[in-house]
Structures are given as structure tokens and as C-alpha cells.
Design a protein around this motif. Structure first.
Motif, PDB file in Angstrom:
ATOM      1  N   SER A  13       0.993  -1.389  -0.323  1.00 48.80           N
ATOM      2  CA  SER A  13       0.142   0.030   0.412  1.00 48.80           C
ATOM      3  C   SER A  13       0.705   1.102  -0.167  1.00 48.80           C
ATOM      4  O   SER A  13       0.521   2.328  -0.639  1.00 48.80           O
ATOM      5  CB  SER A  13      -0.982   0.047   1.068  1.00 48.80           C
ATOM      6  OG  SER A  13      -0.572   0.081   2.210  1.00 48.80           O
ATOM      7  N   ARG A  14       1.935   1.036   0.920  1.00 51.03           N
ATOM      8  CA  ARG A  14       3.014   2.350   0.656  1.00 51.03           C
ATOM      9  C   ARG A  14       3.196   2.548  -0.327  1.00 51.03           C
ATOM     10  O   ARG A  14       3.503   3.624  -1.297  1.00 51.03           O
ATOM     11  CB  ARG A  14       4.199   2.685   1.881  1.00 51.03           C
ATOM     12  CG  ARG A  14       5.150   3.598   1.922  1.00 51.03           C
ATOM     13  CD  ARG A  14       4.113   4.742   1.843  1.00 51.03           C
ATOM     14  NE  ARG A  14       3.094   4.909   3.084  1.00 51.03           N
ATOM     15  CZ  ARG A  14       3.406   5.204   3.992  1.00 51.03           C
ATOM     16  NH1 ARG A  14       4.646   5.732   4.935  1.00 51.03           N
ATOM     17  NH2 ARG A  14       2.646   5.404   5.353  1.00 51.03           N
ATOM     18  N   MET A  17       0.787   4.219  -2.697  1.00 51.43           N
ATOM     19  CA  MET A  17       0.415   5.757  -2.098  1.00 51.43           C
ATOM     20  C   MET A  17       1.972   6.238  -2.660  1.00 51.43           C
ATOM     21  O   MET A  17       1.674   7.445  -3.593  1.00 51.43           O
ATOM     22  CB  MET A  17       0.809   6.007  -1.068  1.00 51.43           C
ATOM     23  CG  MET A  17      -0.106   7.222  -0.435  1.00 51.43           C
ATOM     24  SD  MET A  17      -1.266   7.966  -1.616  1.00 51.43           S
ATOM     25  CE  MET A  17      -2.257   7.603  -0.226  1.00 51.43           C
ATOM     26  N   ALA A  20       1.424   7.829  -6.866  1.00 53.19           N
ATOM     27  CA  ALA A  20       0.178   8.475  -7.038  1.00 53.19           C
ATOM     28  C   ALA A  20       0.630   9.598  -6.822  1.00 53.19           C
ATOM     29  O   ALA A  20       0.262  10.616  -6.550  1.00 53.19           O
ATOM     30  CB  ALA A  20      -0.890   7.798  -6.001  1.00 53.19           C
ATOM     31  N   GLU A 145      -5.392   3.203   2.934  1.00 56.73           N
ATOM     32  CA  GLU A 145      -4.076   4.130   2.299  1.00 56.73           C
ATOM     33  C   GLU A 145      -4.441   3.628   0.697  1.00 56.73           C
ATOM     34  O   GLU A 145      -4.277   4.553   0.422  1.00 56.73           O
ATOM     35  CB  GLU A 145      -2.496   3.496   2.972  1.00 56.73           C
ATOM     36  CG  GLU A 145      -1.551   4.437   1.505  1.00 56.73           C
ATOM     37  CD  GLU A 145       0.142   3.764   2.981  1.00 56.73           C
ATOM     38  OE1 GLU A 145       0.696   4.923   2.905  1.00 56.73           O
ATOM     39  OE2 GLU A 145      -0.009   2.896   2.610  1.00 56.73           O
ATOM     40  N   THR A 146      -4.461   2.580   0.537  1.00 52.73           N
ATOM     41  CA  THR A 146      -4.991   2.517  -0.859  1.00 52.73           C
ATOM     42  C   THR A 146      -6.584   2.973  -1.618  1.00 52.73           C
ATOM     43  O   THR A 146      -6.227   2.872  -2.463  1.00 52.73           O
ATOM     44  CB  THR A 146      -5.266   0.524  -1.067  1.00 52.73           C
ATOM     45  OG1 THR A 146      -3.949  -0.201  -0.632  1.00 52.73           O
ATOM     46  CG2 THR A 146      -5.321   0.174  -2.029  1.00 52.73           C
ATOM     47  N   ALA A 149      -5.217   6.357  -2.239  1.00 56.81           N
ATOM     48  CA  ALA A 149      -4.364   6.304  -2.992  1.00 56.81           C
ATOM     49  C   ALA A 149      -5.138   6.119  -4.257  1.00 56.81           C
ATOM     50  O   ALA A 149      -4.864   6.617  -5.493  1.00 56.81           O
ATOM     51  CB  ALA A 149      -2.940   4.869  -3.155  1.00 56.81           C
ATOM     52  N   GLU A 153      -4.987   8.839  -7.676  1.00 55.44           N
ATOM     53  CA  GLU A 153      -4.553   8.090  -8.973  1.00 55.44           C
ATOM     54  C   GLU A 153      -5.733   9.245  -9.959  1.00 55.44           C
ATOM     55  O   GLU A 153      -5.682   9.567 -10.777  1.00 55.44           O
ATOM     56  CB  GLU A 153      -4.425   7.110  -9.577  1.00 55.44           C
ATOM     57  CG  GLU A 153      -3.215   6.961  -8.564  1.00 55.44           C
ATOM     58  CD  GLU A 153      -1.903   6.846  -9.783  1.00 55.44           C
ATOM     59  OE1 GLU A 153      -2.043   7.382 -10.407  1.00 55.44           O
ATOM     60  OE2 GLU A 153      -1.045   5.984  -9.427  1.00 55.44           O
TER      61      GLU A 153
END
Length: 172
Positions: A13-14, A17, A20, A145-146, A149, A153
Motif C-alpha cells: 500500500s505504501r 501511495m 500515486a 491508504e490503498t 491512493a 490516481e
């Protein structure tokens, strides 16, 4: 999810992000509208706040305590989000970015301190109402976070904010 899967999800997920965020100018980072009326900076501050709450929750769970924000209603979440956004409005982007990276390190340390059973056993933490601890981790970190992100996007795409060819992350 076991501990290894949670740690992988935190890393994935990081990475999503950071992808993004890659190539956004300072001006782009401050523009309202990335997620509803929030700028990218606002979104990052929001993610930092919730993940910091998660770090506290995990520390309290480790000590056998009922976490202080385990009972947030949807109305309370909206109220807290709005207050935090007001509080963070004047914070410099650089400080938010430092916290963004720092809080993830703390989350990983906390997750690593739990066993697979502690993360996956839905009966272990009574305040989770028969849900495993990893679900809470997901909600306040990698799942959250996903979600944001993907919104960033989509905002980039709608505004034609493409990454320059050959550009490398400036957000690390």
C-alpha cells in the motif's frame, strides 16, 4: 491475514501511495479536490492521524488495555476527521511527509510485536467484537491508504497530471 501478509500489505500500500504521489509539483500537492475538498497534503495528514491512532491502539492492545478509540461511531469519525483537517491545515508539507514515513515505521514495529495468533484470532480481543486484530490494522493503515491512493490516481487522471517520463520519486 497472518503477520507476514499484513507486513506485505503495509509495504504494497505504501508503494502504491508513493506511486500515486510521484511527480506532483508543490502546487499540485496543495490543490483542493484530490479527495473531495481535500488536497493531497490534507489526505496525507489524514492518513498520518489515523495510522498514529492505530499505533496507539496496537500499543494499548499489547498492554491488555481497551483502546481509547475502539468505539468511534461514523458520526464521531467524521467529526474527528474535520477537526484534524482544521488542525493540520497550517502544518508544513515537509512535516506531514516526515510523519507519513515515520508512522509507518512505528506501525510495522507494532505489527511485528504480535504473533500470528494475536493478529488472526477473532476471540482474543473482546473489544473487536469477534473480528481479528489484523482487520483493524487494515482499516487504519494499508486498506485506508490503498483507498486514498486510488482516489489520488483518479484525480491525477482527471486533471491530466501525468508523471514525467523517467521521473523518480521525490516523496521518499
Amino acid at each position: 491475514m497472518n503477520k507476514s501478509e499484513v507486513l506485505t500489505a503495509l509495504q504494497s500500500s505504501r508503494a502504491a501511495m508513493l506511486q500515486a504521489l510521484d511527480g506532483l509539483s508543490d502546487s499540485d500537492r496543495q490543490q483542493p479536490g484530490a479527495v473531495d475538498q481535500w488536497s493531497v497534503k490534507d489526505v496525507l495528514a489524514h492518513l498520518v492521524r489515523w495510522e498514529a491512532e492505530l499505533v496507539t491502539l496496537l500499543a494499548q492492545a499489547r498492554q491488555g488495555k481497551r483502546p481509547t478509540h475502539a468505539d468511534f461511531s461514523p458520526e464521531k469519525v467524521n467529526e474527528v476527521n474535520a477537526q484534524w483537517q482544521r488542525d493540520d491545515r497550517a502544518r508544513p508539507l515537509e512535516k506531514i511527509l516526515a510523519d507519513f514515513h515515520g508512522v509507518r515505521k512505528q506501525t510495522i514495529r507494532q505489527v511485528e510485536s504480535f504473533s500470528d495468533d494475536e493478529l488472526t484470532n477473532p476471540k482474543l480481543f473482546q473489544w473487536l467484537d469477534n473480528s481479528p486484530l489484523w482487520k483493524w490494522v487494515e482499516g487504519d493503515s494499508f486498506g485506508h491508504e490503498t483507498e486514498h491512493a486510488a482516489q489520488i490516481e483518479a484525480w491525477r487522471k482527471a486533471r491530466n497530471l501525468f508523471r514525467p517520463v523517467g521521473h523518480h520519486r521525490s516523496w521518499c
